[in-house]
Design an enzyme around this catalytic site. Structure first.
Site, PDB file in Angstrom:
ATOM      1  N   CYS A 127     112.561 -32.686  46.251  1.00 13.71           N
ATOM      2  CA  CYS A 127     113.967 -32.565  45.859  1.00 13.71           C
ATOM      3  C   CYS A 127     114.087 -32.404  44.350  1.00 13.71           C
ATOM      4  O   CYS A 127     113.433 -33.111  43.591  1.00 13.71           O
ATOM      5  CB  CYS A 127     114.749 -33.793  46.329  1.00 13.71           C
ATOM      6  SG  CYS A 127     115.041 -33.740  48.103  1.00 13.71           S
ATOM      7  N   GLU A 177     121.701 -35.297  38.540  1.00 17.85           N
ATOM      8  CA  GLU A 177     120.627 -35.720  37.647  1.00 17.85           C
ATOM      9  C   GLU A 177     119.298 -35.214  38.215  1.00 17.85           C
ATOM     10  O   GLU A 177     119.106 -35.256  39.438  1.00 17.85           O
ATOM     11  CB  GLU A 177     120.622 -37.246  37.664  1.00 17.85           C
ATOM     12  CG  GLU A 177     120.217 -37.911  36.384  1.00 17.85           C
ATOM     13  CD  GLU A 177     120.195 -39.424  36.598  1.00 17.85           C
ATOM     14  OE1 GLU A 177     119.123 -40.009  36.491  1.00 17.85           O
ATOM     15  OE2 GLU A 177     121.268 -39.994  36.928  1.00 17.85           O
ATOM     16  N   ARG A 223     114.616 -44.151  43.098  1.00 16.87           N
ATOM     17  CA  ARG A 223     113.873 -43.167  42.275  1.00 16.87           C
ATOM     18  C   ARG A 223     113.817 -43.554  40.797  1.00 16.87           C
ATOM     19  O   ARG A 223     113.807 -42.700  39.907  1.00 16.87           O
ATOM     20  CB  ARG A 223     114.500 -41.775  42.388  1.00 16.87           C
ATOM     21  CG  ARG A 223     114.506 -41.188  43.769  1.00 16.87           C
ATOM     22  CD  ARG A 223     113.105 -40.968  44.316  1.00 16.87           C
ATOM     23  NE  ARG A 223     113.118 -40.130  45.471  1.00 16.87           N
ATOM     24  CZ  ARG A 223     113.353 -40.564  46.719  1.00 16.87           C
ATOM     25  NH1 ARG A 223     113.541 -41.861  46.958  1.00 16.87           N
ATOM     26  NH2 ARG A 223     113.356 -39.717  47.722  1.00 16.87           N
TER      27      ARG A 223
HETATM   28  N1  EPU Z   1     121.808 -31.316  54.449  1.00 11.07           N
HETATM   29  C1  EPU Z   1     122.487 -30.152  54.580  1.00 11.07           C
HETATM   30  N2  EPU Z   1     121.955 -29.025  54.025  1.00 11.07           N
HETATM   31  C2  EPU Z   1     120.777 -29.026  53.354  1.00 11.07           C
HETATM   32  C3  EPU Z   1     120.088 -30.250  53.220  1.00 11.07           C
HETATM   33  C4  EPU Z   1     120.628 -31.390  53.776  1.00 11.07           C
HETATM   34  O1  EPU Z   1     123.561 -30.100  55.162  1.00 11.07           O
HETATM   35  O2  EPU Z   1     120.362 -27.970  52.879  1.00 11.07           O
HETATM   36  C5  EPU Z   1     122.368 -32.534  55.088  1.00 11.07           C
HETATM   37  C6  EPU Z   1     121.483 -33.000  56.241  1.00 11.07           C
HETATM   38  O3  EPU Z   1     121.801 -32.344  57.415  1.00 11.07           O
HETATM   39  C7  EPU Z   1     121.764 -34.479  56.267  1.00 11.07           C
HETATM   40  C8  EPU Z   1     122.080 -34.837  54.813  1.00 11.07           C
HETATM   41  O4  EPU Z   1     122.378 -33.601  54.174  1.00 11.07           O
HETATM   42  O5  EPU Z   1     122.901 -34.744  57.044  1.00 11.07           O
HETATM   43  C9  EPU Z   1     120.911 -35.522  54.128  1.00 11.07           C
HETATM   44  O6  EPU Z   1     119.774 -34.680  54.163  1.00 11.07           O
HETATM   45  P1  EPU Z   1     118.275 -35.226  54.341  1.00 11.07           P
HETATM   46  O7  EPU Z   1     118.191 -36.142  55.497  1.00 11.07           O
HETATM   47  O8  EPU Z   1     117.338 -34.065  54.262  1.00 11.07           O
HETATM   48  O9  EPU Z   1     118.068 -36.164  53.117  1.00 11.07           O
HETATM   49  P2  EPU Z   1     118.304 -35.936  51.580  1.00 11.07           P
HETATM   50  O10 EPU Z   1     119.271 -36.957  51.129  1.00 11.07           O
HETATM   51  O11 EPU Z   1     118.586 -34.512  51.239  1.00 11.07           O
HETATM   52  C10 EPU Z   1     116.430 -37.621  50.871  1.00 11.07           C
HETATM   53  C11 EPU Z   1     115.388 -37.638  49.798  1.00 11.07           C
HETATM   54  C12 EPU Z   1     114.136 -36.901  50.256  1.00 11.07           C
HETATM   55  C13 EPU Z   1     113.616 -37.542  51.541  1.00 11.07           C
HETATM   56  C14 EPU Z   1     114.728 -37.482  52.593  1.00 11.07           C
HETATM   57  C15 EPU Z   1     114.339 -38.183  53.887  1.00 11.07           C
HETATM   58  C16 EPU Z   1     116.439 -37.616  47.593  1.00 11.07           C
HETATM   59  C17 EPU Z   1     116.878 -36.788  46.458  1.00 11.07           C
HETATM   60  N3  EPU Z   1     115.896 -36.957  48.618  1.00 11.07           N
HETATM   61  O12 EPU Z   1     116.834 -36.257  51.023  1.00 11.07           O
HETATM   62  O13 EPU Z   1     113.163 -37.057  49.244  1.00 11.07           O
HETATM   63  O14 EPU Z   1     112.470 -36.863  52.010  1.00 11.07           O
HETATM   64  O15 EPU Z   1     115.904 -38.158  52.085  1.00 11.07           O
HETATM   65  O16 EPU Z   1     114.402 -39.561  53.729  1.00 11.07           O
HETATM   66  O17 EPU Z   1     116.550 -38.851  47.556  1.00 11.07           O
HETATM   67  C18 EPU Z   1     112.162 -36.163  47.266  1.00 11.07           C
HETATM   68  O18 EPU Z   1     112.305 -37.279  46.770  1.00 11.07           O
HETATM   69  O19 EPU Z   1     111.651 -35.219  46.634  1.00 11.07           O
HETATM   70  C19 EPU Z   1     112.633 -35.938  48.612  1.00 11.07           C
HETATM   71  C20 EPU Z   1     112.530 -34.774  49.199  1.00 11.07           C
END
Ligand code: EPU
Length: 302
Positions: free
Chosen positions: A226, A294, A177
């Site tokens: 996000c 951040e 990012r």
């Molecule tokens: N999780 C929770 N509770 C929540 C959200 C997530 O327990 O409310 C857990 C999920 O179950 C999972 C872990 O946290 O085990 C990671 O969650 P997720 O797979 O949704 O990925 P993320 O790290 O929250 C990132 C990117 C997203 C992208 C997804 C899918 C960032 C900040 N976010 O989210 O990108 O769509 O991976 O690859 O890097 C964005 O950039 O705006 C964005 C949404």
């Protein structure tokens, strides 16, 4: 900010820039938040150096808007005008494994268009809203891929040099990012090199990513994706969720019940509400985990 000087308005016409007075940025952002200003729609990349010289000479501050999908804009009358590229027709030109894409092109449509011509690699980006230029500047990514991995050449307006330049992919650093572009550089076009893959196979990948996204993100609601970057080795969403903060609200700004790193505008949230909610969650996370989250969302406030 309003451009009232007829001389400036006339010069804009000569530069083929359309002036849209009193535009509500709430209508141009996925969060549905943002005050009012004049919008300048740019039809020719080549007019940008002269346009910026004109604005600078008249002390008109400006910001450059992509698709408005990762953006939180302040309330009320805004102290700068907004520049936006008008997408040309066609906005994607294919040549072998290379796709030359205008920065104003819609990201999802670009991924689909390339897929229909058996060019894959970007399946993970299918549900990411916004323009290709915006995705490139932030090095947008999802499901294990990031757009920067495919960028071979970028055409941009370099504010520091006051001119349009072409950079090769290896002259740019793409990180999580984050890119090495300056904050005031404007993305104009990119050449992507994409791997050949049969359409059917790409479509299957797209379906899987769509399904994952639908089941974990609040897609039908107004959000900027996000809000925070993930800290190294952790998930901001999980951290916020584990603190029981889903549903936490300031006015109509609310931590999503579906994904805790998405903050939604559940009605008529103001930027003030959203900024307060962001600060509150950041503070609680800092207290609980000792980690300062951040912003991933770009904030234009003042
Ligand atoms: N999780 C929770 N509770 C929540 C959200 C997530 O327990 O409310 C857990 C999920 O179950 C999972 C872990 O946290 O085990 C990671 O969650 P997720 O797979 O949704 O990925 P993320 O790290 O929250 C990132 C990117 C997203 C992208 C997804 C899918 C960032 C900040 N976010 O989210 O990108 O769509 O991976 O690859 O890097 C964005 O950039 O705006 C964005 C949404």
């Amino acid at each position: 900010m309003r451009i009232n000087d007829p001389k400036i308005a006339a010069r804009l016409g000569e530069l083929d820039v359309e002036l849209v007075p009193g535009t509500r940025l709430a209508d141009l952002t996925s969060l549905g938040i943002g005050g009012t200003t004049d919008l300048l729609r740019i039809r020719k990349h080549e007019s940008i150096p002269d346009l910026l010289t004109l604005l600078d000479a008249n002390h008109v501050q400006h910001k450059f808007l992509g698709g408005g999908s990762n953006l939180l804009v302040g309330d009320g009358e805004l102290p700068w005008v907004v520049l936006q590229l008008v997408s040309p027709e066609p906005d994607v030109i294919l040549e072998g494994n290379f796709a030359r894409v205008d920065a104003a092109a819609d990201l999802g449509r670009t991924v689909t268009f390339c897929a229909m011509h058996d060019l894959g690699g970007m399946e993970g980006l299918i549900g990411v809203p916004g323009t290709v230029g915006g995705a490139l500047r932030m090095n947008a990514g999802a499901y294990g891929m990031q757009i920067g991995a495919y960028a071979r050449e970028v055409k941009l307006y370099r504010a520091a040099d006051h001119k349009i330049e072409i950079l090769q992919g290896n002259q740019i650093s793409f990180e999580y990012r984050h890119t090495s572009f300056a904050p005031d550089d404007m993305m104009l076009a990119v050449t992507l090199e994409l791997p050949s893959k049969p359409y059917k196979e790409i479509l299957q990948g797209i379906r899987i990513c769509n399904e994952k996204r639908r089941s974990s993100q609040p897609l039908g609601q107004k959000s900027a994706g996000c809000i925070f970057k993930n800290p190294p080795g952790a998930s901001a969403g999980r951290m916020i969720d584990d603190l029981g903060l889903k549903g936490l609200s300031v006015g109509d700004a609310r931590v999503s019940d579906r994904h805790a790193n998405f903050f939604v505008n559940a009605g008529r949230a103001s930027a003030r509400d959203m900024l307060k909610l962001i600060a509150d969650v950041r503070e609680r996370v800092k207290k609980a985990y000792g980690v300062t989250l951040e912003n991933e969302v770009v904030v234009w406030n003042g």
